[in-house]
Motif scaffolding. Structure first.
Motif, PDB file in Angstrom:
ATOM      1  N   TYR A 115       0.836  -1.201   0.000  1.00  0.00           N
ATOM      2  CA  TYR A 115       0.000   0.000   0.000  1.00  0.00           C
ATOM      3  C   TYR A 115       0.870   1.251   0.000  1.00  0.00           C
ATOM      4  O   TYR A 115       0.660   2.169  -0.788  1.00  0.00           O
ATOM      5  CB  TYR A 115      -0.927  -0.017   1.219  1.00  0.00           C
ATOM      6  N   LEU A 116       1.852   1.284   0.879  1.00  0.00           N
ATOM      7  CA  LEU A 116       2.733   2.448   0.973  1.00  0.00           C
ATOM      8  C   LEU A 116       3.611   2.586  -0.267  1.00  0.00           C
ATOM      9  O   LEU A 116       3.862   3.695  -0.737  1.00  0.00           O
ATOM     10  CB  LEU A 116       3.574   2.383   2.250  1.00  0.00           C
ATOM     11  N   GLN A 117       4.083   1.464  -0.803  1.00  0.00           N
ATOM     12  CA  GLN A 117       4.898   1.522  -2.016  1.00  0.00           C
ATOM     13  C   GLN A 117       4.124   2.110  -3.183  1.00  0.00           C
ATOM     14  O   GLN A 117       4.701   2.773  -4.044  1.00  0.00           O
ATOM     15  CB  GLN A 117       5.406   0.120  -2.393  1.00  0.00           C
ATOM     16  N   SER A 118       2.822   1.884  -3.213  1.00  0.00           N
ATOM     17  CA  SER A 118       2.020   2.383  -4.323  1.00  0.00           C
ATOM     18  C   SER A 118       1.628   3.855  -4.144  1.00  0.00           C
ATOM     19  O   SER A 118       1.119   4.473  -5.071  1.00  0.00           O
ATOM     20  CB  SER A 118       0.758   1.537  -4.501  1.00  0.00           C
ATOM     21  N   SER A 119       1.885   4.393  -2.965  1.00  0.00           N
ATOM     22  CA  SER A 119       1.524   5.784  -2.697  1.00  0.00           C
ATOM     23  C   SER A 119       2.620   6.734  -3.193  1.00  0.00           C
ATOM     24  O   SER A 119       3.809   6.462  -3.057  1.00  0.00           O
ATOM     25  CB  SER A 119       1.333   5.991  -1.193  1.00  0.00           C
ATOM     26  N   THR A 120       2.183   7.835  -3.755  1.00  0.00           N
ATOM     27  CA  THR A 120       3.123   8.883  -4.159  1.00  0.00           C
ATOM     28  C   THR A 120       3.110  10.046  -3.171  1.00  0.00           C
ATOM     29  O   THR A 120       3.852  11.009  -3.344  1.00  0.00           O
ATOM     30  CB  THR A 120       2.780   9.404  -5.566  1.00  0.00           C
ATOM     31  N   ALA A 121       2.260   9.930  -2.149  1.00  0.00           N
ATOM     32  CA  ALA A 121       2.123  11.004  -1.166  1.00  0.00           C
ATOM     33  C   ALA A 121       3.325  11.048  -0.229  1.00  0.00           C
ATOM     34  O   ALA A 121       3.806  10.006   0.211  1.00  0.00           O
ATOM     35  CB  ALA A 121       0.853  10.811  -0.358  1.00  0.00           C
ATOM     36  N   PRO A 122       3.810  12.239   0.080  1.00  0.00           N
ATOM     37  CA  PRO A 122       4.928  12.348   1.013  1.00  0.00           C
ATOM     38  C   PRO A 122       4.529  12.046   2.451  1.00  0.00           C
ATOM     39  O   PRO A 122       5.358  11.653   3.270  1.00  0.00           O
ATOM     40  CB  PRO A 122       5.390  13.794   0.864  1.00  0.00           C
ATOM     41  N   ILE A 123       3.235  12.214   2.756  1.00  0.00           N
ATOM     42  CA  ILE A 123       2.714  11.933   4.088  1.00  0.00           C
ATOM     43  C   ILE A 123       1.435  11.121   3.936  1.00  0.00           C
ATOM     44  O   ILE A 123       0.544  11.492   3.175  1.00  0.00           O
ATOM     45  CB  ILE A 123       2.416  13.232   4.861  1.00  0.00           C
ATOM     46  N   VAL A 124       1.357   9.998   4.653  1.00  0.00           N
ATOM     47  CA  VAL A 124       0.186   9.136   4.611  1.00  0.00           C
ATOM     48  C   VAL A 124      -0.282   8.914   6.045  1.00  0.00           C
ATOM     49  O   VAL A 124       0.484   8.438   6.880  1.00  0.00           O
ATOM     50  CB  VAL A 124       0.502   7.769   3.960  1.00  0.00           C
ATOM     51  N   THR A 125      -1.526   9.289   6.336  1.00  0.00           N
ATOM     52  CA  THR A 125      -2.098   9.043   7.652  1.00  0.00           C
ATOM     53  C   THR A 125      -3.186   7.998   7.504  1.00  0.00           C
ATOM     54  O   THR A 125      -4.088   8.134   6.670  1.00  0.00           O
ATOM     55  CB  THR A 125      -2.675  10.334   8.260  1.00  0.00           C
TER      56      THR A 125
ATOM     57  N   ALA B 127       9.208   0.212   2.449  1.00  0.00           N
ATOM     58  CA  ALA B 127       8.394   0.963   1.492  1.00  0.00           C
ATOM     59  C   ALA B 127       8.872   2.409   1.364  1.00  0.00           C
ATOM     60  O   ALA B 127       8.347   3.170   0.554  1.00  0.00           O
ATOM     61  CB  ALA B 127       6.926   0.945   1.915  1.00  0.00           C
ATOM     62  N   GLY B 128       9.876   2.783   2.159  1.00  0.00           N
ATOM     63  CA  GLY B 128      10.437   4.130   2.055  1.00  0.00           C
ATOM     64  C   GLY B 128       9.806   5.150   2.990  1.00  0.00           C
ATOM     65  O   GLY B 128       9.945   6.350   2.786  1.00  0.00           O
ATOM     66  N   TYR B 129       9.119   4.673   4.028  1.00  0.00           N
ATOM     67  CA  TYR B 129       8.464   5.560   4.979  1.00  0.00           C
ATOM     68  C   TYR B 129       8.993   5.331   6.390  1.00  0.00           C
ATOM     69  O   TYR B 129       9.586   4.299   6.683  1.00  0.00           O
ATOM     70  CB  TYR B 129       6.947   5.314   4.989  1.00  0.00           C
TER      71      TYR B 129
ATOM     72  N   THR C  60       0.825   8.283  11.312  1.00  0.00           N
ATOM     73  CA  THR C  60       1.281   9.044  10.153  1.00  0.00           C
ATOM     74  C   THR C  60       2.630   8.502   9.696  1.00  0.00           C
ATOM     75  O   THR C  60       3.532   8.332  10.496  1.00  0.00           O
ATOM     76  CB  THR C  60       1.401  10.543  10.492  1.00  0.00           C
ATOM     77  N   PHE C  61       2.714   8.219   8.400  1.00  0.00           N
ATOM     78  CA  PHE C  61       3.940   7.764   7.771  1.00  0.00           C
ATOM     79  C   PHE C  61       4.472   8.897   6.909  1.00  0.00           C
ATOM     80  O   PHE C  61       3.710   9.536   6.181  1.00  0.00           O
ATOM     81  CB  PHE C  61       3.669   6.531   6.888  1.00  0.00           C
ATOM     82  N   VAL C  62       5.775   9.127   6.977  1.00  0.00           N
ATOM     83  CA  VAL C  62       6.410  10.195   6.206  1.00  0.00           C
ATOM     84  C   VAL C  62       7.463   9.555   5.314  1.00  0.00           C
ATOM     85  O   VAL C  62       8.305   8.773   5.776  1.00  0.00           O
ATOM     86  CB  VAL C  62       7.065  11.239   7.137  1.00  0.00           C
ATOM     87  N   LYS C  63       7.410   9.918   4.021  1.00  0.00           N
ATOM     88  CA  LYS C  63       8.384   9.382   3.062  1.00  0.00           C
ATOM     89  C   LYS C  63       9.778   9.868   3.419  1.00  0.00           C
ATOM     90  O   LYS C  63       9.982  11.040   3.709  1.00  0.00           O
ATOM     91  CB  LYS C  63       8.017   9.815   1.638  1.00  0.00           C
ATOM     92  N   ARG C  64      10.733   8.946   3.413  1.00  0.00           N
ATOM     93  CA  ARG C  64      12.115   9.274   3.763  1.00  0.00           C
ATOM     94  C   ARG C  64      12.834   9.831   2.570  1.00  0.00           C
ATOM     95  O   ARG C  64      12.557   9.651   1.471  1.00  0.00           O
ATOM     96  CB  ARG C  64      12.869   8.037   4.265  1.00  0.00           C
TER      97      ARG C  64
END
Length: 85
Positions: free
Chosen positions: A13-23, A64-66, A81-85
């Motif tokens: 799910y996170l890998q498919s996200s392009t959002a810098p922040i996912v809550t 996933a890079g978060y 909240t996940f933040v892209k690294r």
């Protein structure tokens, strides 16, 4: 089961996200992984949601890079909240 496989749905799910922040709510995560989160995710949130690569759940979001950034009041909002690294 390889370490982290229980949370492979969250990783994808996170890998498919392009959002810098996912809550996500804890309920959202349970839907994504197809399983309930352990009690410790709620009761010991600061430890369970830590960016510690030795924990199988953390492997999912780190790979996933978060990183987790903020655990809201787990007894009220139950969100992470996940933040892209």
């Amino acid at each position: 089961m390889a370490k982290g496989d229980k949370y492979i749905g969250l990783k994808r799910y996170l890998q498919s996200s392009t959002a810098p922040i996912v809550t996500l709510s804890f309920n959202d995560i349970e839907q994504i992984i197809g399983n309930i989160l352990p009690k410790s995710a709620y009761v010991h949130a600061e430890v369970w949601w830590a960016n510690d690569y030795t924990h199988s759940q953390a492997i999912a979001w780190i790979d996933a890079g978060y990183e987790t950034d903020y655990v809201t009041d787990t007894y009220k909002d139950e969100k992470i909240t996940f933040v892209k690294r």
